[in-house]
Design an enzyme around this catalytic site. Structure first.
Site, PDB file in Angstrom:
ATOM      1  N   ARG A  41      72.492 -39.873 -17.599  1.00  0.00           N
ATOM      2  CA  ARG A  41      72.243 -41.228 -17.066  1.00  0.00           C
ATOM      3  C   ARG A  41      73.053 -42.270 -17.810  1.00  0.00           C
ATOM      4  O   ARG A  41      73.546 -43.213 -17.236  1.00  0.00           O
ATOM      5  CB  ARG A  41      70.749 -41.553 -17.175  1.00  0.00           C
ATOM      6  N   VAL A  80      58.854 -21.940 -14.030  1.00  0.00           N
ATOM      7  CA  VAL A  80      57.479 -21.496 -14.291  1.00  0.00           C
ATOM      8  C   VAL A  80      57.423 -20.766 -15.626  1.00  0.00           C
ATOM      9  O   VAL A  80      58.112 -19.764 -15.831  1.00  0.00           O
ATOM     10  CB  VAL A  80      56.965 -20.559 -13.169  1.00  0.00           C
ATOM     11  N   GLY A 108      58.399 -21.374 -18.686  1.00  0.00           N
ATOM     12  CA  GLY A 108      59.497 -21.424 -19.657  1.00  0.00           C
ATOM     13  C   GLY A 108      60.227 -20.109 -19.852  1.00  0.00           C
ATOM     14  O   GLY A 108      60.858 -19.588 -18.938  1.00  0.00           O
ATOM     15  N   ILE A 133      59.167 -17.147 -20.273  1.00  0.00           N
ATOM     16  CA  ILE A 133      58.562 -15.888 -19.809  1.00  0.00           C
ATOM     17  C   ILE A 133      59.235 -15.426 -18.516  1.00  0.00           C
ATOM     18  O   ILE A 133      59.249 -16.156 -17.525  1.00  0.00           O
ATOM     19  CB  ILE A 133      57.049 -16.059 -19.533  1.00  0.00           C
ATOM     20  N   GLU A 179      53.024 -35.324 -23.914  1.00  0.00           N
ATOM     21  CA  GLU A 179      53.882 -36.478 -23.631  1.00  0.00           C
ATOM     22  C   GLU A 179      53.108 -37.766 -23.916  1.00  0.00           C
ATOM     23  O   GLU A 179      51.871 -37.767 -23.909  1.00  0.00           O
ATOM     24  CB  GLU A 179      54.261 -36.484 -22.142  1.00  0.00           C
ATOM     25  N   LYS A 207      53.598 -25.120 -10.449  1.00  0.00           N
ATOM     26  CA  LYS A 207      53.931 -23.746 -10.840  1.00  0.00           C
ATOM     27  C   LYS A 207      53.115 -22.736 -10.025  1.00  0.00           C
ATOM     28  O   LYS A 207      53.624 -21.677  -9.638  1.00  0.00           O
ATOM     29  CB  LYS A 207      53.687 -23.568 -12.338  1.00  0.00           C
TER      30      LYS A 207
HETATM   31  N1  HSE Z   1      54.728 -29.849 -19.811  1.00  0.00           N
HETATM   32  C1  HSE Z   1      54.749 -28.443 -19.599  1.00  0.00           C
HETATM   33  C2  HSE Z   1      53.730 -27.776 -20.500  1.00  0.00           C
HETATM   34  C3  HSE Z   1      56.071 -27.795 -19.839  1.00  0.00           C
HETATM   35  O1  HSE Z   1      53.035 -28.430 -21.260  1.00  0.00           O
HETATM   36  O2  HSE Z   1      53.602 -26.566 -20.404  1.00  0.00           O
HETATM   37  C4  HSE Z   1      57.030 -28.054 -18.731  1.00  0.00           C
HETATM   38  O3  HSE Z   1      56.546 -27.557 -17.511  1.00  0.00           O
END
Ligand code: HSE
Length: 442
Positions: free
Chosen positions: A49, A135, A137, A139, A193, A208
């Protein structure tokens, strides 16, 4: 020994935590990737960006950074989208596919909202769209479902697919603390977050779940089809109640077949909600921010996939695997499997799901109350598995004793259980329906 051949041009959209790990791996592992693919992978641009951020830790030529993502996708063989969000990611992916590039994306929200349009565009243009990183990460779960289990009959997928909420629930379990303070702690530690809505309200897990269900059941399931409840209502008392019955509370993504084949009730149900899980179940041992997906298939039986569901390097691992896969297809001239939605099973709402409930009721402590409560369950066809009464307080007139009935049901349709709870709350002798939680995995 590799020979000099035309490189495959890779464009990266986004250079956040995942993008910078992907860029780094493309550069530092270039020689191995060349050997594994059969052609070199050349990073031809990274769309960002803003150009004024310090990206000194990303070991690439600074001239590769560009703010013109639309132009970048027109000059690549493989476009890797790790920018997130719906727009402009959707237009950029569509443009990349229309220009004949294969796409690798980690964008669960976009796939859950509009996956079929993107799969169709990939099909029409004879290219791949791969999304293992969307989905859980690191795995490997989508490829096993789509390919390894393609000859089996997947009946159920139970997943802990959101690390933030698993971290929060696990900490509540180990410390006895409440939700708000635990979410704050997770934010301080970088697990949650600043705005945790997508995680704690279950939106991330629902996206997911839609992707998992679509692949597992060869049926289009969108995020809007998923029944979603987050963890915001989970209290320290719920966690303690789960402990009292040998369970832990987990936010589960549940994708399951309903009814028997040919029964007329055959369909799928997809839901995300907190549930009590027996401590003996493999998912109960998934601690902290880890993810796991438990799959039940007719021939394979029970399978479990476990690992890191988020973070730059773990997510980049899944992205890199997809880059190698689509690159190999370009070298060999073929494509990987596209969308499979032939089964077109109806997606039922949660009312048809079969669940068990744990219900905590504040009741008047006088003769006949238990019988009255039991009759409400019976009237709705819900069988009680166990009942326990607890009396709290009672240390004088100012603190009158309060009786609680804890009821655990056998499996029943969710609609019957919901109606039961409504009827219970109408009873004069029930002063409060303190908590209702589903029990899964037993
Ligand atoms: N925010 C997600 C989590 C990771 O806490 O698993 C990204 O999908």
């Amino acid at each position: 020994m590799t020979t000099s051949v035309q490189p495959l041009r890779v464009a990266l959209l986004g250079c956040g935590v995942v993008g910078s790990s992907v860029a780094t791996m493309l550069v530092t592992q270039a020689q191995d990737l060349h050997e594994r693919v059969g052609r070199p992978l050349e990073l031809v641009g990274i769309a960002v960006r803003r150009l004024d951020r310090d990206r000194a830790t990303v070991p690439v030529d600074p001239s590769l950074f560009t703010t013109d993502a639309a132009e970048l996708v027109t000059r690549a063989d493989i476009v890797v989208e790790v920018m997130g969000g719906i727009d402009p990611a959707r237009e950029l992916i569509l443009s990349a596919l229309q220009h004949g590039a294969s796409v690798v994306t980690a964008n669960k929200a976009l796939l859950a909202e509009d996956g079929p349009s993107l799969y169709a565009a990939a099909h029409e243009n004879g290219v791949d769209i791969y999304y293992e990183a969307a989905v859980a990460g690191a795995i490997p779960i989508l490829r096993p479902i789509r390919e390894s289990l393609a000859g089996d009959d997947v009946r159920r997928v139970l997943g802990i697919v959101n690390g933030t909420t698993n971290f929060v629930l696990d900490k509540m379990d180990s410390t006895g603390a409440g939700l708000t303070e635990t979410v704050e702690q997770a934010q301080e530690l970088g697990y949650a977050e600043a705005d945790p809505t997508a995680d704690v309200e279950g939106f991330d897990a629902a996206a997911k779940a839609a992707i998992l269900a679509s692949l597992a059941f060869h049926t289009r399931v969108s995020g809007a089809d998923v029944h979603r409840e987050g963890i915001t209502e989970v209290t320290a008392a719920d966690i303690q109640a789960a402990k009292d019955m040998g369970c832990v509370v987990k936010l589960l993504a549940i994708c399951e077949r309903t009814g028997e084949p040919g029964s007329g009730d055959d369909g799928v149900n997809v839901r995300v909600h907190p549930a009590m899980v027996p401590r003996s179940h493999p998912l109960a041992s998934v601690r902290e921010a880890y993810n796991a997906v438990f799959v039940e298939a007719t021939a394979a039986g029970e399978l479990m996939f476990y690992g890191k569901g988020a973070g730059g390097d773990p997510t980049a691992s899944a992205v890199m695997g997809d880059i190698v896969a689509v690159a190999r297809h370009r070298v060999s001239g073929g494509r990987g499997p596209g969308e499979s939605a032939y089964a077109q099973l109806p997606v039922h709402d949660i009312g048809k799901a079969s669940t068990r409930y744990h219900i905590s009721l504040a009741v008047a402590d006088r003769p006949g109350v238990l019988a009255q409560v039991a009759s409400v369950f019976a009237a709705h066809g819900v069988s009680i598995q166990a009942v326990r009464q607890q009396v709290v307080g009672g240390d004088g007139e100012e603190h009158a004793a309060q009786a609680y009935l804890i009821v655990v049901t056998h499996t029943a349709p969710d609609a019957a259980l919901t109606a039961t709870v409504e009827a219970l709350s109408d009873l004069d002798t029930v002063t409060d329906v303190v908590s209702v939680m589903r029990v899964e995995g037993s």
